[in-house]
Write an enzyme that holds these catalytic residues in place. Structure first.
Site, PDB file in Angstrom:
ATOM      1  N   GLY A  21       9.818 127.857 -22.203  1.00  0.00           N
ATOM      2  CA  GLY A  21       9.527 126.597 -22.877  1.00  0.00           C
ATOM      3  C   GLY A  21       8.216 126.024 -22.404  1.00  0.00           C
ATOM      4  O   GLY A  21       7.455 126.657 -21.665  1.00  0.00           O
ATOM      5  N   ASP A 135      15.040 114.401 -24.096  1.00  0.00           N
ATOM      6  CA  ASP A 135      14.724 115.576 -24.921  1.00  0.00           C
ATOM      7  C   ASP A 135      15.983 116.123 -25.584  1.00  0.00           C
ATOM      8  O   ASP A 135      16.175 117.335 -25.660  1.00  0.00           O
ATOM      9  CB  ASP A 135      14.043 116.655 -24.076  1.00  0.00           C
ATOM     10  CG  ASP A 135      13.329 117.705 -24.939  1.00  0.00           C
ATOM     11  OD1 ASP A 135      13.019 117.394 -26.115  1.00  0.00           O
ATOM     12  OD2 ASP A 135      13.086 118.826 -24.460  1.00  0.00           O
TER      13      ASP A 135
END
Length: 432
Positions: A21, A135
């Site tokens: 990520g 998130d």
């Protein structure tokens, strides 16, 4: 990238990569001595070496290690080894909600609400310790099978920013963390966040669980940011005319996605109770079955591509719209009047001396911060109709000032006829 067999901190042997990520890479690793398989998140070197990040990361890890909930991923260990900043966590098995949506499309109301309730239970525990996830998205929600049924695990609390002193930005002041399609407006602006920011993100997730589409169609990141900052969330029937969702549930989802935190549910516990109340009510008849060949792939295309969300037809109201402009902005005012007329509205450039009772809405053409103050003063007058400010979409101070300054809405330039029609129609409806 760590090769299989690499030993981190003399106690974790890397087995394979699980994914990469923006903040780091996650590996499956064996905890030596215990034989336990863990998810080992190793931060990217350029992030780990940022001034002060290592200290903040390790303070976060200490707090996260105290977060014990069946729906959160347990943190086992953390540390810094030869420049590698790592976090060892519980290894989960199953699939992400994102993968589920890709395969099945929109979920039945009871299942979608149940998943959201489970997430809110985790958020209650996290928020109680000052942890704001920041998130939340389908890719960070993991589904596991358990004897009691489907269980949600909330991933990536390791990248969350905590309240208080840990609200400091990860690398520099003003840096935002999160995924644009699910970030709250205050997070996009780099403002302080609390648990209500997570509720906004969960509202976005629940919107997609119920409709099969994100709140705003896939578009460049800058446009998604603009949409979350000032565009109203499309009603469910515009996205899925065939969908049958309780009005109370849709209202709650839209309230969770309000632009201002104070307009959202006050906390995760309150939102969870409202969702449980929805589950307790009769849900009405199921939607009509789809024809063969229609369904999941028409809602979410293969490879993550999504079909464009249908846009609504303009539905202008009958009451006239007044356009107010600074003296040297006559051209912009005339252009706005023509645009309103093209959308079916009666509109003309008005003066402050006209009686406003006849107007269904007032549009003020922005010309800097002075126009914002002018629009606020107009909106505060007794008997004033809803006031909308019209200005450049990339002027964040103007957008924020309009949304937080008592105005009805912000209309961005260049004009989008559908957006213009929707906002003015809503203003007229409020006036009536």
């Amino acid at each position: 990238m760590l090769e299989p067999g690499t030993v981190v901190a003399e106690r974790f042997r890397v087995l394979r990569s699980l994914g990469k990520g923006g903040m780091g890479t996650v590996y499956e690793a064996e905890q030596l001595g215990l034989g336990r398989h863990v998810a080992l998140k190793v931060m990217h070197p350029h992030i780990a070496s940022a001034p002060g990040f290592s200290e903040r990361f390790q303070r976060e890890a200490q707090v996260l290690a105290r977060l014990r909930h069946p729906g959160s991923v347990e943190v086992y260990d953390y540390g810094l080894d030869s420049g590698l900043l790592f976090l060892a966590m519980e290894r989960v098995s199953g699939e992400t909600v994102d993968s589920l949506l890709m395969r099945e499309g929109a979920l039945p109301v009871p299942r979608a609400v149940d998943l959201a309730v489970q997430v809110l239970e985790v958020l209650e525990a996290a928020h109680a310790q000052g942890i704001v996830h920041r998130d939340l998205k389908p890719a960070n929600l993991f589904l596991e099978s358990s004897p009691g049924g489907e269980r949600v695990k909330v991933l990536d609390f390791g990248l969350a920013a905590l309240g208080g002193e840990l609200h400091a930005r990860l690398t520099q002041e003003g840096m935002s963390v999160g995924t644009p399609g699910f970030m709250s407006p205050e997070q996009m602006r780099g403002h302080p966040t609390d648990g209500r920011s997570d509720l906004y993100s969960l509202g976005c997730v629940l919107y997609e669980l119920l409709t099969g589409f994100p709140p705003f169609p896939v578009m460049p990141s800058a446009e998604i940011v603009v949409a979350h900052l000032y565009k109203p969330v499309p009603p469910f029937h515009e996205v899925r005319p065939d969908l049958s969702v309780p009005e109370r549930l849709e209202s709650l989802v839209r309230r969770a996605m309000e632009k201002l935190p104070g307009a959202r549910p006050p906390d995760a516990a309150a939102m969870r109770q409202e969702l449980l109340a929805v589950l307790a009510e009769p849900l009405g008849p199921p939607p009509l079955p789809k024809k063969r060949g229609e369904g999941k792939k028409t809602e979410r295309g293969l490879g993550g591509a999504r079909h464009e969300v249908p846009v609504p037809k303009p539905m202008p109201g009958g009451t006239p719209v007044g356009v107010l402009v600074p003296r040297h902005q006559e051209t912009a005012g005339n252009t706005l009047v023509m645009s309103l007329a093209a959308c079916g509205f009666q509109a003309w450039v008005a003066s402050e001396t006209e009686p406003w009772e006849a107007f269904g809405a007032l549009l003020v053409v922005a010309d800097g911060r002075e126009s914002l103050a002018w629009a606020r003063a107009l909106a505060a007058r007794p008997g004033s109709p809803p006031v909308l400010l019209c200005g450049p979409a990339d002027d964040w101070d103007l957008v924020t000032g309009a949304l937080e300054g008592g105005l009805f809405d912000f209309v961005p330039l260049p004009l989008d006829p559908i957006d213009l029609t929707r906002k003015v129609s809503r203003a007229q409806k409020l006036k009536r």
